[in-house]
Scaffold this motif. Sequence first.
Motif, PDB file in Angstrom:
ATOM      1  N   VAL A 192       4.266  -1.628 107.026  1.00 42.54           N
ATOM      2  CA  VAL A 192       5.537  -2.296 106.760  1.00 42.54           C
ATOM      3  C   VAL A 192       5.272  -3.686 106.182  1.00 42.54           C
ATOM      4  O   VAL A 192       4.498  -4.460 106.740  1.00 42.54           O
ATOM      5  N   GLU A 193       5.920  -3.981 105.051  1.00 38.62           N
ATOM      6  CA  GLU A 193       5.766  -5.309 104.428  1.00 38.62           C
ATOM      7  C   GLU A 193       7.000  -6.170 104.624  1.00 38.62           C
ATOM      8  O   GLU A 193       6.921  -7.385 104.722  1.00 38.62           O
ATOM      9  N   ALA A 194       8.148  -5.513 104.647  1.00 39.81           N
ATOM     10  CA  ALA A 194       9.398  -6.260 104.834  1.00 39.81           C
ATOM     11  C   ALA A 194      10.451  -5.343 105.424  1.00 39.81           C
ATOM     12  O   ALA A 194      10.432  -4.134 105.187  1.00 39.81           O
ATOM     13  N   VAL A 195      11.340  -5.926 106.209  1.00 37.11           N
ATOM     14  CA  VAL A 195      12.448  -5.163 106.799  1.00 37.11           C
ATOM     15  C   VAL A 195      13.744  -5.803 106.331  1.00 37.11           C
ATOM     16  O   VAL A 195      13.919  -7.025 106.431  1.00 37.11           O
ATOM     17  N   GLU A 196      14.635  -4.975 105.811  1.00 36.53           N
ATOM     18  CA  GLU A 196      15.904  -5.482 105.306  1.00 36.53           C
ATOM     19  C   GLU A 196      17.045  -4.845 106.094  1.00 36.53           C
ATOM     20  O   GLU A 196      17.412  -3.704 105.834  1.00 36.53           O
ATOM     21  N   PRO A 197      17.601  -5.545 107.082  1.00 28.63           N
ATOM     22  CA  PRO A 197      18.719  -4.959 107.830  1.00 28.63           C
ATOM     23  C   PRO A 197      20.025  -5.225 107.089  1.00 28.63           C
ATOM     24  O   PRO A 197      20.284  -6.348 106.686  1.00 28.63           O
ATOM     25  N   VAL A 198      20.825  -4.199 106.835  1.00 28.73           N
ATOM     26  CA  VAL A 198      22.093  -4.426 106.145  1.00 28.73           C
ATOM     27  C   VAL A 198      23.278  -3.993 106.998  1.00 28.73           C
ATOM     28  O   VAL A 198      24.378  -3.824 106.499  1.00 28.73           O
ATOM     29  N   GLY A 199      23.054  -3.821 108.309  1.00 29.82           N
ATOM     30  CA  GLY A 199      24.148  -3.487 109.209  1.00 29.82           C
ATOM     31  C   GLY A 199      24.028  -2.073 109.719  1.00 29.82           C
ATOM     32  O   GLY A 199      23.340  -1.814 110.697  1.00 29.82           O
ATOM     33  N   ALA A 200      24.699  -1.145 109.026  1.00 28.99           N
ATOM     34  CA  ALA A 200      24.683   0.249 109.473  1.00 28.99           C
ATOM     35  C   ALA A 200      23.318   0.899 109.280  1.00 28.99           C
ATOM     36  O   ALA A 200      23.015   1.930 109.864  1.00 28.99           O
ATOM     37  N   GLU A 201      22.499   0.288 108.436  1.00 31.22           N
ATOM     38  CA  GLU A 201      21.181   0.850 108.159  1.00 31.22           C
ATOM     39  C   GLU A 201      20.198  -0.275 107.865  1.00 31.22           C
ATOM     40  O   GLU A 201      20.600  -1.422 107.682  1.00 31.22           O
TER      41      GLU A 201
END
Length: 346
Positions: free
Chosen positions: A289-298
Amino acid sequence: MATVDLKDVRKTYPGNVEAVKGVSIAIADGKLCVLVGPSGCGKSTLLRMIAGLETITSGTVSIDGKVVNAIGPTDRDIAMVFQNYALYPHMKVYDNMAYGLRNRGTPKDEIDRRVRATAKTLELEHLLERRPRELSGGQRQRVAMGRAIVRNPKVFLFDEPLSNLDAKLRGQMRVEIKNLQRSLGVTSVYVTHDQLEAMTLADLLVVMNAGTVEQAGNPLDIYEKPASTFVASFIGAPPMNLLPAGQGGAAPASGAREGAATIGFRPEDAEIANAGDAPADALALDAEVEAVEPVGAESFLYCAAAGSRIVVRVSGRAAAQPGDRLRVVARAEKLHWFDASGRRVD
Ligand SMILES: Nc1ncnc2c1ncn2[C@@H]1O[C@H](COP(=O)(O)OP(=O)(O)O)[C@@H](O)[C@H]1O
Ligand SMILES: [Mg+2]
């Protein structure tokens, strides 16, 4: 009511610029066809040839079964809606909407009836006395639509009509245009570079690349079975993960496709699995994993895997963090295979 048929349509601009290189599309009566593709791929040129605003180098454009190549724009019975609205700034909304009808010598009482009926449909009745500068972007766009509708044309043509609006309004107007087009049942061609707009609006989706049609069909069919790596990476956001396949590249332990140079899977078609948990015909990748992008529902996990960057969609909050090592698995039925020229291999 009308069909629109393009047969091997080409456009070469002076200076030998081949903007459209042989496009054939058949649009059934009452359907909404969306032309989508990156900037410069020839969408506007094609639309302007349907409108009669641009000469056709070769091939034919037919409306309702009749070749219109030699017919001028005002006699084609089409109405066009542009990105910049093209409203007359000094005229009231009423007069902007009435303009085309007056030009045709439509009787005054009929103009009034049609303008008011259209204004009602579009909820513009209270704005008829205003001038364009006294309207919001969305209202202006609605007036531009009204001006097209009031003429009761056989065909609507839209060139990126929502590009000047903010994201939220664009979403609302998209739904309005779709509902309006459905209820009026007017055959339409809609140009956009926005794949989401294209997916949600189209009855017939035409993906263009460098003056040619890469793929045409039902939007979900195209999403599920992209005909090329170009379509696979253009339709869907984030785009499909594409990795070199075969020798030295990514491949399942069994069931690799003969002649495939690229293997692909969509971010939502990958699962996070435990080591050794995958069927032999699934693609299993060791990923970091290099980056995590949380956008709410996913959440989207951006990972390094098999020498490439991949994206994995997980629902809700991601448990993973940058630096975590994961096993990413895409099942055989979720894999897409493409040959060295980027065409789909089935
Ligand atoms: N009037 C023109 N003269 C010469 N080249 C043009 C003209 N209009 C467009 N082009 C070229 O034709 C190609 C397609 O342009 P266009 O149809 O506007 O693409 P799109 O609408 O998909 O962004 C581009 O390479 C563009 O530079
Ligand atoms: Mg354009």
